[in-house]
Write an enzyme that holds these catalytic residues in place. Structure first.
Site, PDB file in Angstrom:
ATOM      1  N   ASN A 276      49.851 -33.088 -22.842  1.00  0.00           N
ATOM      2  CA  ASN A 276      48.430 -31.794 -22.818  1.00  0.00           C
ATOM      3  C   ASN A 276      48.989 -31.032 -22.392  1.00  0.00           C
ATOM      4  O   ASN A 276      49.176 -30.396 -21.978  1.00  0.00           O
ATOM      5  CB  ASN A 276      47.587 -32.790 -21.563  1.00  0.00           C
ATOM      6  CG  ASN A 276      46.937 -34.156 -22.875  1.00  0.00           C
ATOM      7  OD1 ASN A 276      46.181 -33.820 -22.916  1.00  0.00           O
ATOM      8  ND2 ASN A 276      47.583 -35.027 -21.474  1.00  0.00           N
ATOM      9  N   GLU A 277      49.345 -29.355 -23.688  1.00  0.00           N
ATOM     10  CA  GLU A 277      48.877 -28.489 -23.310  1.00  0.00           C
ATOM     11  C   GLU A 277      48.296 -27.020 -23.253  1.00  0.00           C
ATOM     12  O   GLU A 277      47.087 -28.150 -22.465  1.00  0.00           O
ATOM     13  CB  GLU A 277      50.386 -28.007 -24.744  1.00  0.00           C
ATOM     14  CG  GLU A 277      50.958 -28.883 -25.421  1.00  0.00           C
ATOM     15  CD  GLU A 277      52.724 -28.820 -25.287  1.00  0.00           C
ATOM     16  OE1 GLU A 277      52.697 -28.597 -23.502  1.00  0.00           O
ATOM     17  OE2 GLU A 277      53.529 -28.859 -25.300  1.00  0.00           O
ATOM     18  N   PRO A 278      48.489 -26.425 -22.479  1.00  0.00           N
ATOM     19  CA  PRO A 278      47.459 -25.137 -21.992  1.00  0.00           C
ATOM     20  C   PRO A 278      45.982 -25.514 -22.719  1.00  0.00           C
ATOM     21  O   PRO A 278      46.700 -24.784 -24.159  1.00  0.00           O
ATOM     22  CB  PRO A 278      48.689 -24.137 -21.934  1.00  0.00           C
ATOM     23  CG  PRO A 278      49.430 -24.574 -21.231  1.00  0.00           C
ATOM     24  CD  PRO A 278      49.918 -26.386 -22.165  1.00  0.00           C
TER      25      PRO A 278
ATOM     26  N   SER B 256      44.685 -27.715 -23.556  1.00  0.00           N
ATOM     27  CA  SER B 256      43.549 -29.244 -23.762  1.00  0.00           C
ATOM     28  C   SER B 256      41.915 -29.301 -23.364  1.00  0.00           C
ATOM     29  O   SER B 256      41.855 -28.923 -21.682  1.00  0.00           O
ATOM     30  CB  SER B 256      44.711 -30.188 -23.364  1.00  0.00           C
ATOM     31  OG  SER B 256      45.910 -29.796 -24.097  1.00  0.00           O
TER      32      SER B 256
ATOM     33  N   THR C  94      57.932 -26.630 -24.094  1.00  0.00           N
ATOM     34  CA  THR C  94      57.536 -27.535 -24.566  1.00  0.00           C
ATOM     35  C   THR C  94      58.568 -28.020 -24.619  1.00  0.00           C
ATOM     36  O   THR C  94      60.244 -27.471 -24.583  1.00  0.00           O
ATOM     37  CB  THR C  94      56.390 -28.082 -24.406  1.00  0.00           C
ATOM     38  OG1 THR C  94      55.313 -28.183 -23.481  1.00  0.00           O
ATOM     39  CG2 THR C  94      56.603 -29.497 -24.639  1.00  0.00           C
TER      40      THR C  94
END
Length: 633
Positions: free
Chosen positions: A169-171, A173, A188
């Site tokens: 869950n990347e920035p 999300s 990532t």
């Protein structure tokens, strides 16, 4: 609302940390953290087993939880912890990666956990990311439904990514997201580059359990290790909830435990500046820390601090009990002056041994001190603990194979064999798929490159060739970034070297934020070998810890600071330049774009600048060390 820990008791070798929005435990050793997390998981498994129920775990892979998984294996073997009714859902997987690939999360969880316990193979689940892209959504929906059909996740074990992500869950999300495909953030992918032998080979997409899926778990254990996570930990759990830092959403969970080692907890208010949270007990280290902090925030040299500086920066209690300001400032000034040492091994002839985890850590991290040890007449040894062969570009290996073939042709030396080796190298490189380990011949050539560079660098610093030891510890010999745990053979090799060299002073890489993890593993092996010396009533040397290329000790931590002249730093740079395979562009540079020599010089001069800003003598550069307290890590 800030979490309260007053009604709970922290386990041994840990402490509750005040000031965070969640229940936070900081552990003295990463092994204690792993034991605590594993015990929490084991308790859930045992209670479910007794009730005849299934335990559903949501797990991640990577270096952070591996200690926890090893402890679970130990509990299974020694205490018969039964995994037969456990189901594991892996919370993330790369898109398009073969499940048998060494970089897949399924392969990793098998290697570190499930192949070593009695969990049925069909109970270890991962999204099928090998299907066509148009089918990924249905795979994700089915995976989410399967979790729901099993009653949800009992425990989630997760970490914090370098950009604040949770699983993938990347920035930015969405908070109510479920299992889905996502595009991986460049941060990532860069962090995973070493696993794939290059960022260009890291997949661009992955499947991840959503934030809602994770937050619906009945319990969450969030783990973080190392200084490089300290800033993210503070931002995620002392700041507000924001989609820019997805880990901050974990604050909402009513049964979350944030488990940190001391380096990862180092920037939390309750650790870094506990006096800002209220009354506290003062001891010598805390006084030193507080006054140095005050010097920085006030922008004043130590001896220029006055009573008002203490008052306006919430240090009333310290001033009241240990003041006035002049007395406190002089006290800390003397402490810092006592750290400056031109002769870190003393003036009498000594035997010194520097343990270098990788073949270049000695000159990068303490090259100036090596120069000083040699100048002081000490017998100076360096032990290179691993070959470092995975950190060499393929084109360098091919160049050396070609060079040796031509060398042998020029001098008419075994032409047929050298030509055959060169063919094997070319075939190995041509057939190697992205992310795959090298064949044995290529690994040996890459190791030879690092060996020759290490020897040249140490000699440039003044060391004698006969005092260089290449240990090639077994734990490292996997051919991949993933290494084995420390074994008896590793410890015995180090122990035998200590008996042979009989050092008075030993230098050890104490950089636990090393992105490769090798520094941490090597330190563990050295400390075990030193413990064996003590058990067998052998002399135990003084142990000084240095930092690697990634981080420097904070001012209040430094116990020895070795001044370096411009000439010292120039010679150190030339020694680092001997590592040609790591110059200009290293295979695993981490997130710092600077070359290793630049990092080393900036760090050494930055430490000198910090001393100067405190009003201490102005030096060109300083290399910093701490003393080992005798405890395992």
């Amino acid at each position: 609302m800030l979490a309260s820990s007053s009604s709970s008791t922290a386990p041994d070798h840990s402490r509750f940390v005040d000031g965070t929005a969640v229940t936070t435990l900081a552990f003295d050793r990463s092994g204690d953290l792993a034991a605590y997390a594993a015990a929490a998981i084991a308790e859930s498994i045992q209670s479910h087993n007794q009730a005849g129920k299934q335990t559903v775990l949501g797990l991640v892979t990577g270096s952070t939880p591996t200690g926890t998984y090893r402890e679970l294996i130990r509990l299974h073997r020694e205490q018969k912890l039964d995994f037969s009714n456990v189901k594991i859902y892996l919370l993330g997987e790369y898109i398009g990666l073969n499940p048998e690939s060494p970089q897949s999360h399924l392969t990793s969880i098998r290697h570190y956990l499930t192949d070593h316990v009695n969990i049925p193979a069909e109970n270890v689940l991962v999204p099928d990311t090998t299907v066509s892209v148009d089918r990924i959504e249905s795979v994700c929906n089915a995976y989410e439904q399967a979790i729901q059909d099993d009653g949800g996740l009992d425990i989630v074990v997760c970490g914090i990514g370098r950009n604040g992500h949770v699983v993938f869950n990347e920035p930015f999300s969405i908070r109510n997201s479920h299992t889905r495909m996502c595009t991986l953030d460049p941060v990532t992918r860069r962090a995973a580059a070493s696993d794939f032998f290059g960022e260009e080979y890291v997949p661009t997409h992955a499947v991840t359990a959503g934030l809602e899926t994770i937050l619906n778990a009945r319990k969450i254990l969030c783990l973080a290790l190392g200084e490089h996570k300290a800033g993210l930990v503070r931002e995620a759990f002392e700041g507000g909830i924001t989609d820019r830092v997805p880990a901050s959403f974990l604050q909402e969970h009513p049964n979350l435990e944030l488990l940190l080692d001391q380096p990862a907890a180092g920037m939390l208010t309750g650790i870094a500046t506990p006096w800002l949270l209220g009354n506290m007990s003062w001891d010598e280290p805390m006084i030193k820390r507080a006054v140095l902090w005050l010097s920085e925030v006030a922008g004043k040299a130590l001896l220029k601090l006055d009573d008002n500086d203490f008052r306006v920066n919430d240090l009333h209690q310290l001033l009241r009990h240990y003041g006035p300001a002049e007395r406190l400032a002089h006290r800390v000034f003397r402490m810092m002056m006592d750290t400056i040492d031109y002769h870190p091994a003393g003036r009498d002839d000594q035997v010194c041994l520097c343990f270098s985890p990788h073949p270049d850590d000695d000159v990068i991290s303490m090259g100036g001190t090596l120069i000083r040890l040699v100048e002081d007449g000490h017998q100076t040894h360096v032990a290179y603990m691993t070959s470092g062969n995975i950190a060499v570009f393929d084109h360098d290996a091919l160049r050396v194979a070609d060079l040796v073939t031509e060398y042998n042709r020029l001098f008419n030396i075994d032409l047929d064999r050298s030509a055959e080796v060169e063919k094997q190298v070319r075939r190995g490189l041509d057939s190697k798929q992205p992310g795959q380990p090298d064949c044995e011949e290529i690994q040996r050539i890459k190791g030879l490159i690092r060996w020759s560079e290490a020897r040249a660098a140490a000699v440039k610093a003044g060391c004698q060739e006969e005092n260089l030891h290449f240990l090639d510890l077994p734990f490292y010999r996997t051919g991949t970034v993933t290494k084995n745990p420390v074994g008896e053979d590793d410890v015995q090799i180090i122990y035998d070297l200590l008996l042979k060299v009989k050092p008075h002073v030993v230098f050890v890489a104490g950089d636990l934020a090393d992105p490769h993890g090798t520094h941490r593993v090597c330190a563990e092996a050295i400390f075990l070998a030193l413990g064996r010396l003590k058990e067998k009533n052998q002399p135990v040397p003084e142990v000084l810890l240095y930092r690697g290329a990634w981080q420097e000790y904070a001012l209040h931590e430094i116990e020895i600071a070795v001044p370096l002249s411009p000439d010292d730093l120039e010679l150190k740079r030339k020694a680092i330049f001997m590592h040609e395979s790591q110059k200009d562009e290293a295979l695993f540079p981490g997130s710092d774009p600077r070359e290793f020599w630049q990092r080393a010089e900036d760090r050494n001069r930055g430490t000198a600048d910090a001393y100067n800003q405190c009003g201490l003598p102005e030096y060109y550069a300083l290399e910093a060390f701490t003393r080992w307290n005798g405890e395992p890590i």
